[in-house]
Design an enzyme around this catalytic site. Structure first.
Site, mmCIF file in Angstrom:
data_model
loop_
_atom_site.group_PDB
_atom_site.id
_atom_site.type_symbol
_atom_site.label_atom_id
_atom_site.label_comp_id
_atom_site.label_asym_id
_atom_site.label_seq_id
_atom_site.Cartn_x
_atom_site.Cartn_y
_atom_site.Cartn_z
ATOM 1 N N SER A 83 -8.616 2.297 1.338
ATOM 2 C CA SER A 83 -8.713 3.500 1.728
ATOM 3 C C SER A 83 -9.076 4.323 0.369
ATOM 4 C CB SER A 83 -7.431 4.170 2.199
ATOM 5 O OG SER A 83 -7.434 5.743 2.032
ATOM 6 N N SER A 84 -9.695 5.364 0.363
ATOM 7 C CA SER A 84 -10.219 5.932 -0.858
ATOM 8 C C SER A 84 -8.972 6.535 -1.738
ATOM 9 C CB SER A 84 -11.433 7.111 -0.615
ATOM 10 O OG SER A 84 -10.666 7.907 0.363
ATOM 11 N N CYS A 85 -7.822 6.629 -0.926
ATOM 12 C CA CYS A 85 -6.707 7.361 -1.611
ATOM 13 C C CYS A 85 -6.082 6.327 -2.618
ATOM 14 C CB CYS A 85 -5.672 7.755 -0.369
ATOM 15 S SG CYS A 85 -4.920 6.468 0.385
ATOM 16 N N TYR A 110 1.306 5.191 0.848
ATOM 17 C CA TYR A 110 0.247 4.392 1.654
ATOM 18 C C TYR A 110 -0.698 3.962 0.719
ATOM 19 C CZ TYR A 110 -3.971 3.833 4.619
ATOM 20 O OH TYR A 110 -4.562 3.372 5.523
ATOM 21 N N LYS A 138 -1.836 0.098 -0.095
ATOM 22 C CA LYS A 138 -3.139 -0.509 -0.030
ATOM 23 C C LYS A 138 -3.704 -1.033 -1.628
ATOM 24 C CE LYS A 138 -4.394 0.448 4.056
ATOM 25 N NZ LYS A 138 -4.899 -0.767 4.844
ATOM 26 N N HIS A 184 -7.389 13.784 10.817
ATOM 27 C CA HIS A 184 -7.989 14.153 9.520
ATOM 28 C C HIS A 184 -8.934 15.427 9.961
ATOM 29 C CE1 HIS A 184 -6.743 9.947 8.503
ATOM 30 N NE2 HIS A 184 -6.256 10.711 7.463
#
Length: 312
Positions: free
Chosen positions: A108-110, A137, A141, A180
């Site tokens: 994920s981009s997070c 999270y 990842k 989202h």
């Protein structure tokens, strides 16, 4: 990948996993293995070990994860950390034990630092502090990325990691509590239109900028990379184009057909000013998205009408 090879798609009922299944089938891959979470609890080490020993897949797309919006991420911090670590650990290790030819881990981009320069390059990983609300999270990842790198370094496993930008499309989550921004807008505009409201309220100023990729484009990129990319470094998957939340809202409003006024509650938080992926590496490898945002939102709204609104 050979067309007849056994391919396991973990998380096949989610938005990402289901798109990968559609892409594989469209491209002539027929020997797909899937299990629902009721059939196979990926958090159980023994269950995953037994599944891999029995099925012996040649390729694995690891798209299964515990996911949610900002409220869910911040509320269930322990669950998001524990369950995602458990899923990754079990699947990646079982793939090694059973000599899986290649595995793709979806992140994920997070994972990128909260204050990283824009656009986000793959090299920015672990260069700063994470956004606190989804830190558990993101840490899970990041651990998955590093696990793939470690199994590659120690055992020679061909495991690759990809980081998608914000996604939307068929099988999205439209629950207003934990969805989202884009699916939430689709539902809010649709319900405001159905009620005949004269106006609708959205949070913030509308000025933050976000990038969106249609799920089926992501799936095509994943298939492309599974067939062609064999390096340790992760790869961003996105469009390389972003829009303001205000522009996004106006596009959704037009497609849904809501004729009322949009009111912005500027007392509410805006979130990160900008979050755009640097996709120059992906473009350099030879892949670019095909579905533009307005076309994708139209497709997503049709999916919402067919599969979500009728259940209400």
């Amino acid at each position: 990948m050979e067309k007849h090879a056994k391919i396991y798609v973990a998380g096949h009922r989610g938005m990402v996993g289901s798109a990968i299944v559609r892409s594989l089938q469209k491209n002539g891959y027929t020997n797909l293995v899937v299990r629902t979470s009721q059939e196979l609890d990926l958090r159980s080490q023994q269950a995953v070990a037994d599944f891999f020993a029995s099925e012996k897949p040649a390729y694995v797309f690891l798209a299964a994860a515990k996911v949610g919006g900002i409220v869910a991420n911040n509320t269930y911090r322990a669950d998001f950390l524990y369950e995602n670590l458990a899923i990754q650990n079990n699947v990646i290790h079982a793939a090694y034990v059973n000599q899986v030819t290649k595995l793709m881990f979806l992140g994920s981009s997070c994972i990128y630092p909260k204050l990283a320069p824009q656009p986000l390059k793959e090299s920015y990983l672990l260069t700063g502090l994470l956004e606190s609300t989804n830190e558990p999270y993101a840490i899970a990842k990041i651990a998955g990325i590093k696990m793939c790198e470690a199994y590659r370094a120690q055992y020679g496993c061909n495991y690759i990691s990809v980081m998608p930008t914000n996604l939307y499309g068929p099988n999205d989550n439209y629950d207003l509590q934990n969805s989202h921004v884009l699916p939430a807008m689709i539902r809010k505009f649709h319900e405001a239109k159905a009620r005949g409201d004269q106006s609708m309220e959205l949070w913030g100023t509308g000025s933050p900028m976000r990038e969106f990729l249609y799920a089926d484009d992501l799936a095509e990129a994943c298939l492309f990379l599974m067939e062609t990319y064999n390096e340790a470094e992760l790869v961003n998957i996105g469009t390389g184009v972003d829009v303001t939340i205000k522009e996004l809202a106006e596009t959704v409003q037009k497609i849904v057909g809501f004729t009322g006024e949009i009111k912005w509650d500027t007392n509410r938080p805006d979130g990160t000013p900008r979050k755009l992926m640097d996709v120059s590496k992906l473009h350099g490898l030879g892949w670019k998205h095909r579905i533009e945002l307005s076309d994708g939102i139209q497709l997503a709204y049709q999916d919402f009408l067919a599969n979500v609104s009728i259940r209400k």
